[in-house]
Design an enzyme around this catalytic site. Structure first.
Site, PDB file in Angstrom:
ATOM      1  N   HIS A 158       9.829   6.743  15.700  1.00 52.91           N
ATOM      2  CA  HIS A 158       9.942   7.006  14.266  1.00 52.91           C
ATOM      3  C   HIS A 158      10.598   8.367  14.036  1.00 52.91           C
ATOM      4  CE1 HIS A 158       8.677   7.364  10.024  1.00 52.91           C
ATOM      5  NE2 HIS A 158       8.452   6.072  10.072  1.00 52.91           N
ATOM      6  N   GLU A 201      -2.493   5.046   2.639  1.00 55.31           N
ATOM      7  CA  GLU A 201      -2.302   3.638   2.262  1.00 55.31           C
ATOM      8  C   GLU A 201      -3.547   2.994   1.666  1.00 55.31           C
ATOM      9  OE1 GLU A 201       0.887   4.645   5.206  1.00 55.31           O
ATOM     10  OE2 GLU A 201      -1.288   4.972   5.132  1.00 55.31           O
ATOM     11  N   ARG A 260       0.020   8.755   9.869  1.00 53.00           N
ATOM     12  CA  ARG A 260      -0.321  10.163   9.639  1.00 53.00           C
ATOM     13  C   ARG A 260      -1.676  10.534  10.228  1.00 53.00           C
ATOM     14  NH1 ARG A 260       2.296   8.553   4.959  1.00 53.00           N
ATOM     15  NH2 ARG A 260       4.009   9.898   4.252  1.00 53.00           N
ATOM     16  N   GLU A 304       0.367  -9.130  -1.216  1.00 55.32           N
ATOM     17  CA  GLU A 304      -0.437  -8.608  -0.111  1.00 55.32           C
ATOM     18  C   GLU A 304      -1.584  -7.758  -0.667  1.00 55.32           C
ATOM     19  OE1 GLU A 304       1.021  -7.255   4.183  1.00 55.32           O
ATOM     20  OE2 GLU A 304       0.475  -5.504   2.965  1.00 55.32           O
ATOM     21  N   HIS A 314       3.273   5.709  14.294  1.00 52.14           N
ATOM     22  CA  HIS A 314       3.810   6.603  13.268  1.00 52.14           C
ATOM     23  C   HIS A 314       2.789   7.053  12.226  1.00 52.14           C
ATOM     24  CE1 HIS A 314       3.795   2.736  11.157  1.00 52.14           C
ATOM     25  NE2 HIS A 314       3.776   3.433  10.046  1.00 52.14           N
ATOM     26  N   ASP A 323       0.791  -1.230   0.000  1.00 55.24           N
ATOM     27  CA  ASP A 323       0.000   0.000   0.000  1.00 55.24           C
ATOM     28  C   ASP A 323       0.823   1.281   0.000  1.00 55.24           C
ATOM     29  OD1 ASP A 323       1.074   0.038   2.542  1.00 55.24           O
ATOM     30  OD2 ASP A 323      -0.818  -0.375   3.564  1.00 55.24           O
TER      31      ASP A 323
END
Length: 375
Positions: free
Chosen positions: A244, A132, A214, A118, A212, A96
């Protein structure tokens, strides 16, 4: 001879594609080359070293504070050079990321077949995870071959999105292949592991934390950190948090958590050290998709700091608990795991729904068969 180009750019992609690269490179029925975009740099290089992968092409595209649009435009331009040089019959992308969706688009423009490893994970909420979810949907629309990790992800494509069933193959998730190989090959004498051993108090319950994404930046991240502070008040726990490098993560984490004696903030870990730490932890608090998949194989309960997940299988089986970034939910769920053995043991499932460690071999066999059919 048919040619397969494997392209990835981030640390999670590298981990999950490493077993596939090894399986494909061992197959003499076709030629395989590896291209990395460098969407992550230092973290990506560590994974490549651990899995002993030397890229054939390195676009090295990441620059400081690079926007998604700038990264996407650079990938779209630079990947053509690789296509012109290698002339692949199949381009294999993963998951993604911006790398996956943009490389898939570039291959489509060149009428090169696309395989998606995936495939089929969905939340059907374009803002979560961002970006993603849309990256994965775009890649899914462009792909010619879909390697889904579970029956649920197969059904997302075939039943919900009417993708042709003959192009969809359920293989398990290659992250389990990588994890099992990695755990078997950990070098506990490494300085980084020895250093962690000296800093961790194994008389306490070790809680491993990562975060981490967004969509959690801002107030949600403050709530998440506040929950960790509350949990850290307990005398029987030690929280360890590899932080991160993104400033939206690093700045609030160090501001809010750095002074607490029961919280250990450390730099990001390479894959080998991280899976050692996962194995040593009591449970895990994370927003990582990969950790959600890996932890059941290690018998580690997971609290996921997201409101929705595209990895529903472990939630259904009870190995994962979605707590979001809610202060109350994180603290309550953590205390239950720490205080109630029946709750803790109920989250340690016997078999991992994401695979048995043989996904890469299955993908290799499918690609070999399809390439032979198209000769």
């Amino acid at each position: 001879m048919k040619k397969v180009l494997v392209v990835f750019g981030t640390r999670p992609e590298a981990i999950k594609m490493a077993p596939v690269v090894h399986a494909l490179k061992a197959n003499n029925k076709f030629k395989t080359r590896v291209c990395i975009t460098g969407q992550h740099r230092e973290m990506l290089d560590q994974v490549l070293q651990f899995f002993q992968i030397v890229p054939d092409y390195d676009l090295n595209l990441m620059t400081p504070k690079q926007s998604l649009n700038l990264l996407a435009s650079r990938i779209l331009a630079e990947i053509d050079v690789v296509f012109d040089d290698f002339k692949p019959d199949l381009v294999l992308v993963h998951g993604d990321t911006t790398t996956s969706s943009v490389v898939a688009l570039a291959a489509f423009h060149r009428q090169i077949k696309i395989g998606h490893v995936e495939a089929g994970l969905r939340t059907y909420n374009k803002q979560s995870p961002f970006p993603e979810e849309i990256n994965r949907q775009i890649t899914g629309r462009l792909a010619d071959i879909h390697f889904t990790p579970t029956p649920t992800t197969y059904n997302n494509l075939v039943l919900n999105e009417h993708v042709k069933a003959s192009s969809v193959f359920t293989t398990g998730n290659t992250v389990i292949d990588a994890l099992l190989w990695g755990v078997a090959n950990i070098n506990e004498n490494r300085e980084a592991i020895q250093s962690l051993k000296s800093e961790l108090n194994f008389n306490k319950k070790i809680i491993l934390v990562t975060g981490h994404r967004r969509e959690s930046f801002g107030d949600k991240f403050v709530s998440f950190c506040s929950a960790l502070l509350k949990i850290a008040e307990r005398s029987d726990v030690q929280i360890i948090y590899p932080v991160h490098l993104n400033p939206n993560v690093k700045e609030p984490v160090y501001k809010l958590l750095s002074k607490h004696p029961n919280i250990l903030l450390i730099a990001p870990l390479d894959y080998e050290v991280f899976i050692w730490l996962m194995n040593m932890s009591y449970f895990i608090i994370t927003d990582s998709g990969g950790v959600q998949e890996e932890a059941p194989s290690l018998g580690k309960p997971v609290l996921v700091t997201r409101d929705i997940t595209e990895r529903e299988e472990a939630v259904t089986l009870g190995a994962v608990n979605l707590v979001g970034t809610s202060f109350d939910k994180i603290v309550k769920a953590s205390n239950l795991l720490l205080d109630d053995n029946s709750v803790y043991n109920s989250m340690r499932i016997e078999s991992n729904p994401y695979g048995d460690g043989k996904a890469a071999l299955k993908i290799n066999r499918i690609i070999e068969k399809l390439l032979q059919e198209n000769e």
